[in-house]
Design an enzyme around this catalytic site. Structure first.
Site, PDB file in Angstrom:
ATOM      1  N   ASN A   1      -3.153 -10.094 -29.551  1.00 42.75           N
ATOM      2  CA  ASN A   1      -2.056 -11.046 -29.695  1.00 42.75           C
ATOM      3  C   ASN A   1      -2.548 -12.432 -30.117  1.00 42.75           C
ATOM      4  O   ASN A   1      -2.058 -13.461 -29.636  1.00 42.75           O
ATOM      5  CB  ASN A   1      -1.231 -11.124 -28.406  1.00 42.75           C
ATOM      6  CG  ASN A   1      -0.041 -10.177 -28.425  1.00 42.75           C
ATOM      7  OD1 ASN A   1       0.605 -10.008 -29.448  1.00 42.75           O
ATOM      8  ND2 ASN A   1       0.242  -9.554 -27.293  1.00 42.75           N
TER       9      ASN A   1
ATOM     10  N   HIS B   1       2.483  -1.316 -34.538  1.00 40.66           N
ATOM     11  CA  HIS B   1       1.039  -1.470 -34.734  1.00 40.66           C
ATOM     12  C   HIS B   1       0.475  -0.191 -35.335  1.00 40.66           C
ATOM     13  O   HIS B   1       1.094   0.886 -35.223  1.00 40.66           O
ATOM     14  CB  HIS B   1       0.321  -1.707 -33.405  1.00 40.66           C
ATOM     15  CG  HIS B   1       0.669  -2.982 -32.713  1.00 40.66           C
ATOM     16  ND1 HIS B   1      -0.196  -4.050 -32.622  1.00 40.66           N
ATOM     17  CD2 HIS B   1       1.797  -3.349 -32.047  1.00 40.66           C
ATOM     18  CE1 HIS B   1       0.377  -5.022 -31.930  1.00 40.66           C
ATOM     19  NE2 HIS B   1       1.587  -4.615 -31.567  1.00 40.66           N
TER      20      HIS B   1
ATOM     21  N   TYR C   1      -4.586  -5.355 -23.453  1.00 34.63           N
ATOM     22  CA  TYR C   1      -3.335  -5.817 -24.053  1.00 34.63           C
ATOM     23  C   TYR C   1      -3.155  -7.267 -23.627  1.00 34.63           C
ATOM     24  O   TYR C   1      -2.663  -7.558 -22.546  1.00 34.63           O
ATOM     25  CB  TYR C   1      -2.159  -4.938 -23.608  1.00 34.63           C
ATOM     26  CG  TYR C   1      -0.825  -5.410 -24.110  1.00 34.63           C
ATOM     27  CD1 TYR C   1      -0.643  -5.778 -25.446  1.00 34.63           C
ATOM     28  CD2 TYR C   1       0.277  -5.483 -23.261  1.00 34.63           C
ATOM     29  CE1 TYR C   1       0.591  -6.216 -25.903  1.00 34.63           C
ATOM     30  CE2 TYR C   1       1.511  -5.913 -23.701  1.00 34.63           C
ATOM     31  CZ  TYR C   1       1.663  -6.277 -25.033  1.00 34.63           C
ATOM     32  OH  TYR C   1       2.888  -6.716 -25.480  1.00 34.63           O
TER      33      TYR C   1
ATOM     34  N   ASP D   1      -4.981  -4.879 -28.478  1.00 36.95           N
ATOM     35  CA  ASP D   1      -4.035  -5.827 -29.066  1.00 36.95           C
ATOM     36  C   ASP D   1      -4.314  -7.188 -28.448  1.00 36.95           C
ATOM     37  O   ASP D   1      -3.968  -7.440 -27.295  1.00 36.95           O
ATOM     38  CB  ASP D   1      -2.609  -5.350 -28.766  1.00 36.95           C
ATOM     39  CG  ASP D   1      -1.541  -6.320 -29.256  1.00 36.95           C
ATOM     40  OD1 ASP D   1      -1.890  -7.385 -29.813  1.00 36.95           O
ATOM     41  OD2 ASP D   1      -0.351  -6.009 -29.061  1.00 36.95           O
TER      42      ASP D   1
END
Length: 265
Positions: free
Chosen positions: A157, A256, A114, A155
């Protein structure tokens, strides 16, 4: 061998939704991000009842990652190398990475991550994001030197290209779309990692995130920020990839959706 990545945005708040998806999709391995709970608060028994082994790297209220596998897991790592020295943001140490060797007939290593959001750009959070990406880059180099099948999934980002957003102009001031973030993601790819969605020729508009705000889901104002990056040995075993867009329309959905890669076992 089906491996899923999914930012569940609080595993306890969305447990019925998550369990319903798992029962329907039946992946062999799952990497969760943003579980948003300490290890002892993770609903381990609910997943074990579906036949999964569970490894957790939790954190109260924020962040947190977990791995579920129908096969035994070994060589479990929590945090990236150097995280204990360099992983402190303005609000403390974050639980953002977990990795394990999945002991299936043809073993595969799964790193579940993450990556920091990094907003606002002018704050220390953005420098932390870029530093975290540097540590991920260094760890990917180490893994590649072992010449084994692995995926670094989660993820990220990062919005890598304009094609990865319905409305790129809306993101120009966001940390996810800054030149530095995108360059760091490209550098990671250039090590020799393959984007499973590209291998599977997923069409433009295959997004993985839609904000809860401003009717983003209803207007399809999505972005693609959840990835499986495969080592050459894993890419050689690639059979397909699915982005489970329908999960965004479930009861109490995450913002998500799961991305599932299939490898030859």
């Amino acid at each position: 061998m089906r491996i899923a990545t999914w930012n569940v945005n609080s595993v306890n708040a969305r447990l019925p939704t998550v369990l319903a998806w798992l029962e329907a999709a039946a992946p062999d391995v799952v990497g969760f991000q943003e579980i948003k709970c300490l290890d002892e608060k993770f609903p381990r028994e609910a997943f074990e009842s579906l036949g999964y082994n569970v490894e957790i790297h939790g954190q109260k209220t924020y962040n947190g990652v977990a791995l579920l596998s129908k096969y035994p897991m070994s060589e479990v790592r929590r945090d990236l190398p150097g995280e204990d020295q360099s992983g402190v943001e303005v609000d403390g140490v974050h639980s953002r990475y977990i990795e394990a060797l999945i002991e299936c007939p043809r073993p595969v290593r799964v790193g579940c991550l993450y990556l920091p959001n990094g907003n606002p750009v002018e704050s220390p959070k953005f420098a932390y994001k870029l530093g975290w990406m540097e540590r991920l880059h260094a760890h990917a180099q180490t893994l590649l030197a072992q010449e084994e099948a692995f995926t670094l999934c989660g993820d990220y980002n990062v919005i890598p290209t304009p094609e990865d957003a319905k409305n790129p102009a809306a993101w120009v001031n966001d940390a996810l779309y800054q030149p530095e973030s995108r360059a760091a993601f490209r550098a990671l790819r250039y090590l020799g990692l393959s984007d499973a969605s590209e291998l599977g020729h997923q069409p433009p508009g295959t997004y993985t995130f839609w904000d809860y705000q401003a009717g983003a889901w209803q207007r399809d104002h999505g972005i693609r920020i959840d990835f499986h990056l495969l080592s050459p040995q894993a890419a050689d075993r690639f059979r397909g990839v699915e982005t489970h867009r329908d999960a965004r329309d479930m009861d109490k959905p995450s913002d998500h959706v799961p991305v599932v890669v299939e490898l030859e076992d």
